[in-house]
Design a protein around this motif. Structure first.
Motif, short mmCIF file in Angstrom:
data_model
loop_
_atom_site.label_atom_id
_atom_site.label_comp_id
_atom_site.label_asym_id
_atom_site.label_seq_id
_atom_site.Cartn_x
_atom_site.Cartn_y
_atom_site.Cartn_z
N ASN A 25 -3.74 -26.06 63.55
CA ASN A 25 -2.61 -26.38 64.43
C ASN A 25 -1.29 -25.96 63.79
OD1 ASN A 25 -4.32 -27.50 66.35
ND2 ASN A 25 -4.22 -29.55 65.41
N PHE A 26 -1.12 -26.22 62.50
CA PHE A 26 0.08 -25.80 61.80
C PHE A 26 0.20 -24.28 61.75
CE2 PHE A 26 1.23 -29.70 58.99
CZ PHE A 26 1.19 -30.49 60.12
N LEU A 27 -0.93 -23.61 61.59
CA LEU A 27 -0.94 -22.15 61.55
C LEU A 27 -0.43 -21.57 62.86
CD1 LEU A 27 -1.78 -19.43 60.23
CD2 LEU A 27 -4.06 -19.79 61.22
N ASN A 28 -0.93 -22.07 63.97
CA ASN A 28 -0.53 -21.53 65.28
C ASN A 28 0.91 -21.89 65.63
OD1 ASN A 28 -3.11 -20.46 65.68
ND2 ASN A 28 -3.87 -22.39 66.51
N GLU A 29 1.33 -23.12 65.30
CA GLU A 29 2.63 -23.59 65.76
C GLU A 29 3.78 -23.14 64.87
OE1 GLU A 29 4.79 -27.85 66.93
OE2 GLU A 29 2.65 -27.76 66.40
N PHE A 30 3.58 -23.13 63.56
CA PHE A 30 4.69 -22.89 62.64
C PHE A 30 4.67 -21.52 61.98
CE2 PHE A 30 4.10 -27.53 62.63
CZ PHE A 30 5.36 -27.93 63.04
N ILE A 31 3.53 -20.85 61.94
CA ILE A 31 3.46 -19.57 61.23
C ILE A 31 3.27 -18.41 62.19
CG2 ILE A 31 2.17 -18.24 59.51
CD1 ILE A 31 1.58 -20.79 58.03
N LEU A 32 2.19 -18.44 62.97
CA LEU A 32 1.92 -17.31 63.86
C LEU A 32 3.03 -17.12 64.89
CD1 LEU A 32 -1.93 -17.54 64.53
CD2 LEU A 32 -0.70 -15.81 63.22
N LYS A 33 3.46 -18.23 65.46
CA LYS A 33 4.52 -18.14 66.48
C LYS A 33 5.80 -17.56 65.89
CE LYS A 33 6.83 -20.99 69.95
NZ LYS A 33 6.97 -22.36 70.50
N TYR A 34 6.13 -17.97 64.67
CA TYR A 34 7.34 -17.44 64.05
C TYR A 34 7.19 -15.97 63.69
CZ TYR A 34 10.65 -16.41 60.32
OH TYR A 34 11.60 -15.81 59.54
N LEU A 35 6.04 -15.58 63.13
CA LEU A 35 5.84 -14.19 62.72
C LEU A 35 5.83 -13.23 63.90
CD1 LEU A 35 3.11 -14.62 59.94
CD2 LEU A 35 5.56 -14.24 59.63
N GLN A 36 5.35 -13.67 65.04
CA GLN A 36 5.32 -12.80 66.22
C GLN A 36 6.69 -12.60 66.83
OE1 GLN A 36 2.45 -14.88 68.60
NE2 GLN A 36 0.68 -13.97 67.57
N GLU A 37 7.61 -13.54 66.59
CA GLU A 37 8.94 -13.46 67.20
C GLU A 37 10.02 -13.00 66.23
OE1 GLU A 37 9.63 -17.36 68.65
OE2 GLU A 37 8.14 -17.23 70.27
N THR A 38 9.73 -12.96 64.92
CA THR A 38 10.78 -12.67 63.94
C THR A 38 11.03 -11.18 63.81
OG1 THR A 38 11.49 -13.05 61.68
CG2 THR A 38 9.17 -12.50 62.00
N ASN A 39 12.25 -10.86 63.38
CA ASN A 39 12.63 -9.48 63.08
C ASN A 39 12.81 -9.26 61.59
OD1 ASN A 39 12.73 -8.72 65.83
ND2 ASN A 39 14.80 -9.62 66.04
N HIS A 40 12.53 -10.29 60.79
CA HIS A 40 12.70 -10.16 59.34
C HIS A 40 11.59 -9.29 58.77
CE1 HIS A 40 15.87 -13.14 59.28
NE2 HIS A 40 15.09 -13.98 59.98
N ASN A 41 11.96 -8.40 57.86
CA ASN A 41 11.01 -7.49 57.25
C ASN A 41 10.95 -7.64 55.73
OD1 ASN A 41 10.27 -6.26 59.72
ND2 ASN A 41 12.12 -4.98 59.66
N GLU A 42 11.52 -8.71 55.20
CA GLU A 42 11.51 -8.95 53.77
C GLU A 42 10.80 -10.27 53.48
OE1 GLU A 42 12.59 -6.90 51.47
OE2 GLU A 42 13.30 -5.43 52.95
N PRO A 43 9.99 -10.32 52.39
CA PRO A 43 9.30 -11.59 52.05
C PRO A 43 10.26 -12.74 51.82
CG PRO A 43 8.36 -9.74 50.83
CD PRO A 43 9.59 -9.23 51.50
N GLU A 44 11.41 -12.47 51.18
CA GLU A 44 12.36 -13.54 50.90
C GLU A 44 12.90 -14.17 52.17
OE1 GLU A 44 12.47 -10.55 49.66
OE2 GLU A 44 12.38 -10.67 47.46
N SER A 45 13.19 -13.36 53.16
CA SER A 45 13.74 -13.89 54.41
C SER A 45 12.70 -14.68 55.19
CB SER A 45 14.29 -12.75 55.28
OG SER A 45 13.26 -11.82 55.57
N ILE A 46 11.44 -14.23 55.16
CA ILE A 46 10.38 -14.97 55.85
C ILE A 46 10.14 -16.31 55.17
CG2 ILE A 46 7.92 -14.98 56.37
CD1 ILE A 46 8.08 -12.01 56.91
#
Length: 500
Positions: free
Chosen positions: A70-91
């Protein structure tokens, strides 16, 4: 954390080319395909390793049974699919979960994934984002199985380290409660927590346990009972020098009295040290009863221990060598009862003791309902059949049953097993040398106990060395105002410091 703790942790993390597990650091491949292949090779292509390509540049890896989906889908996958950050530090800085860090070592990446971490890899970067979302599946809280009590808390430890630590912190709401973490076992990488209250626990005890844990080099660690045997003062002794308890209230009571505690992930038993011999026969329920009742129960418990160890040897010695000590009214029934028994008393006693141990072991290993039936029916049937067949006498049946019943009064399971074992050499010595054999084994036992220590402290405290101030909470339990809170061994060390 004090200076000793800082030095211990610094020594564990020292070295630029090796990690904490002693492995050489290897940088993560920057290309996604090479990184995924390296992780699969490191983990030997497991079936539960999940590789998901989120975008053209971002891929994630995790073990499906170790993370919270549940945490994976809500807090990680959803953010990674919508983010424009391309640096590990920003993510890592924008993920809305607490346990996020960066890693460049592939060994650290694999070890983190095995502890419930989702690995986020960006193509072209060797830095990996590690998001910790471990699954919290564990056995629910229940009453202790081996340390039950009528009055008091009915909650016991379970196999989850985080749950056990939270139970302890609910009992001790104190910022001085220190928690130092270790990783033990080259194959299992088991989490171990060292707990003590700074300012109450003796520094000598804390440093001793910390050093023994830091210097321990083992392949695997599954249970706290195995750890006790590795770090106690004398692993060759039959007597335990550290207390295993599944009660958080007793564990916290030990910390508050100056003891050092150890909690192992995956084990429902916590460790307390230093401990004295007398404390193995004390129950946490004693402090919940009125002091006259608690004193009576303790005296009854110690009388039962004497009965369990010495009644059978006294019977064997009296019938073999010392008929003159048997009262005349009892001598006739004894003679009639043994008239048809073809074996000497020593063989008769060992035979029945072995039967009792077999019944006890069978009852413990079988399912609960079946085990109770086997213990009751088996004892009645075998006892009756043995008397009718002339293998044993009625009086010895009563004595053996009384000794077995008395052995169950020991509150600590580990010490109860010791009492079960030491009866046999005492019976053998009584059969060969009579009362002289009993006294010989008693002297050997006493000398052995006098030589034992727990974290360097005296095992027979407060009787050796004698400290009258600690007697109100030893064999007897006097009212609370007369009882000192600090543990015996911690107080001995404090007194030595004052003398210096």
């Amino acid at each position: 954390m004090n200076k000793g703790a800082g030095e211990a942790l610094q020594s564990q993390s020292s070295g630029s080319n090796t990690n904490q597990a002693g492995q050489e650091e290897v940088s993560n491949p920057s290309e996604s395909a090479a990184f995924i292949n390296a992780i699969q090779e490191k983990t030997h292509y497991p079936a539960d390793l999940v590789v998901r390509i989120v975008t053209e540049k971002i891929s994630i890896l995790y073990f499906e049974n170790l993370i919270e989906s549940n945490f994976l889908n809500e807090f990680i996958l959803k953010y990674l699919q919508e983010t424009n950050h391309n640096e590990p530090e920003s993510i890592s800085g924008n993920l809305s979960i607490p346990g996020v860090e960066l890693a460049t070592d592939i060994n650290k990446t694999v070890n983190s994934m095995l502890n419930g971490v989702v690995c986020i890899h960006l193509n072209g970067h060797s830095q990996i984002v590690l998001a910790k979302i471990p699954a919290r599946e564990s056995r629910g809280l229940s009453a202790p199985e081996n340390e039950s009590q009528v009055i008091g808390s009915q909650v016991g430890f379970n196999e989850n380290l985080s749950t056990n630590i939270s139970l302890i912190r609910r009992y001790i709401v104190n910022p001085n409660l220190s928690n130092e973490k270790f990783r033990l076992g080259k194959q299992t990488n088991t989490s171990v927590s060292l707990l003590y209250i700074d300012g109450i626990a003796a520094d000598e005890h804390v440093n001793t346990v910390r050093q023994r844990l830091s210097n321990l080099s083992i392949a695997d660690l599954i249970d706290s009972a195995s750890l006790v045997e590795l770090i106690e003062d004398s692993s060759l002794s039959l007597f335990p020098q550290m207390l295993l308890t599944e009660r958080p209230d007793r564990f916290c009571d030990g910390l508050l009295s100056g003891k050092v505690g150890i909690v192992v992930d995956g084990s429902s038993m916590a460790i307390l040290a230093p401990i004295s011999f007398i404390e193995f026969f004390q129950s946490k329920e004693d402090s919940n009863l009125r002091w006259p009742v608690a004193t009576f129960v303790r005296l009854l418990r110690f009388a039962a221990i004497f009965i369990s160890i010495y009644f059978t040897p006294l019977y064997v010695a009296s019938l073999t060598f010392h008929y003159e000590v048997i009262p005349q009214p009892l001598l006739v029934p004894l003679s009639e009862s043994r008239a048809i028994v073809p074996f000497p008393p020593i063989l008769e006693a060992i035979f029945l003791e072995l039967i009792i141990e077999l019944l006890r072991e069978a009852g413990a290993r079988l399912p609960t309902k079946v085990g109770q039936t086997i213990g009751i029916v088996g004892g009645i049937v075998l006892g009756t059949a043995a008397v009718q067949a002339g293998i044993t006498s009625n009086i010895l049946i009563i004595i053996i049953a009384l000794c077995a019943l008395s052995s169950f009064t020991t509150p600590n399971y580990m010490m109860g097993n010791v009492i079960r074992v030491i009866r046999f050499p005492i019976i053998i010595c009584a059969g060969f040398w009579g009362y002289y054999g009993i006294m010989f084994t008693l002297c050997i036992l006493l000398v052995h106990l006098l030589r034992q220590t727990s974290l360097g402290g005296p095992y027979l405290a407060p009787f050796y060395p004698a400290r009258l101030k600690d007697w109100p909470d030893s064999i007897v339990r006097l009212p609370m105002p007369f009882i000192s809170r600090q543990s015996i061994n911690s107080r001995l060390i404090t007194n030595k410091k004052k003398k210096k």
